[in-house]
Design an enzyme around this catalytic site. Structure first.
Site, PDB file in Angstrom:
ATOM      1  N   GLU A  60       0.831  -1.211   0.000  1.00  0.00           N
ATOM      2  CA  GLU A  60       0.000   0.000   0.000  1.00  0.00           C
ATOM      3  C   GLU A  60       0.860   1.253   0.000  1.00  0.00           C
ATOM      4  OE1 GLU A  60      -2.043  -0.481   3.832  1.00  0.00           O
ATOM      5  OE2 GLU A  60      -0.459   0.696   4.813  1.00  0.00           O
ATOM      6  N   HIS A  62       0.130   5.791   0.934  1.00  0.00           N
ATOM      7  CA  HIS A  62      -0.809   6.784   1.450  1.00  0.00           C
ATOM      8  C   HIS A  62      -0.047   8.057   1.757  1.00  0.00           C
ATOM      9  CE1 HIS A  62       1.027   4.915   4.882  1.00  0.00           C
ATOM     10  NE2 HIS A  62       0.347   3.792   4.705  1.00  0.00           N
ATOM     11  N   CYS A 114       4.421   0.657  15.477  1.00  0.00           N
ATOM     12  CA  CYS A 114       4.173   1.609  14.396  1.00  0.00           C
ATOM     13  C   CYS A 114       3.446   2.818  14.968  1.00  0.00           C
ATOM     14  CB  CYS A 114       3.340   0.940  13.309  1.00  0.00           C
ATOM     15  SG  CYS A 114       2.944   2.023  11.927  1.00  0.00           S
TER      16      CYS A 114
HETATM   17 MN    MN Z   1       0.909   1.823   5.633  1.00  0.00          MN
END
Ligand code: MN
Length: 146
Positions: A60, A62, A114
């Site tokens: 992904e 973003h 994270c």
């Molecule tokens: Mn990510």
């Protein structure tokens, strides 16, 4: 507030969640724990993800960024247009709008902390054109799962 580790990479009163709520099939064997939720003075979430041996996170990109600390085990990650081996205590910055994916080793989990902004855009998944471009690099072609 103390969030006590209760053993085996789980924490007191922190539920172990499915990686993503959506019915996406582009990831395998990943769990998610939200260790600390955003507060006004620090509008970020601290999460712990764990990819089981042989599993992988979503490929992904973003607008929002991630600060990542590898916390358990080892594996590989697509970062900055390259495939890197990663292991405990490595620290990773994932910049805006860059493709990223994490894969655990075949015999090792890959767990990582994270930090991410609470207010963030949705991840974008690769189109077939994006995949064609990514696969021009043979090491990325061998690595990615989608
Ligand atoms: Mn990510």
């Amino acid at each position: 507030m103390l969030i006590r580790h209760t053993g085996d990479y789980t924490w007191e009163d922190v539920p172990v969640l499915a990686y993503k709520e959506e019915n996406l099939t582009c990831f395998k064997s990943v769990t998610r724990q939200v260790l600390i939720n955003a507060v006004p003075q620090l509008p970020c979430q601290l999460r712990y993800f764990e990819v089981a041996p042989g599993g992988y996170s979503t490929l992904e990109k973003h607008e929002h960024v991630h600060f990542v600390v590898i916390f358990h085990g080892e594996g590989r990650a697509l970062i900055d247009g390259k495939v890197h081996t990663v292991k405990e205590k490595d620290v990773i910055f994932i910049p805006s709008l860059t493709w990223h994916q994490f894969r655990a080793g075949e015999d090792s989990p890959l767990g990582f902390l994270c930090l991410v902004a609470e207010d963030r855009d949705r991840p974008v998944l690769p189109t077939s054109e994006d995949l064609t471009v990514l696969r021009e690099n043979s090491s990325i072609a061998d690595f990615i799962r989608s």
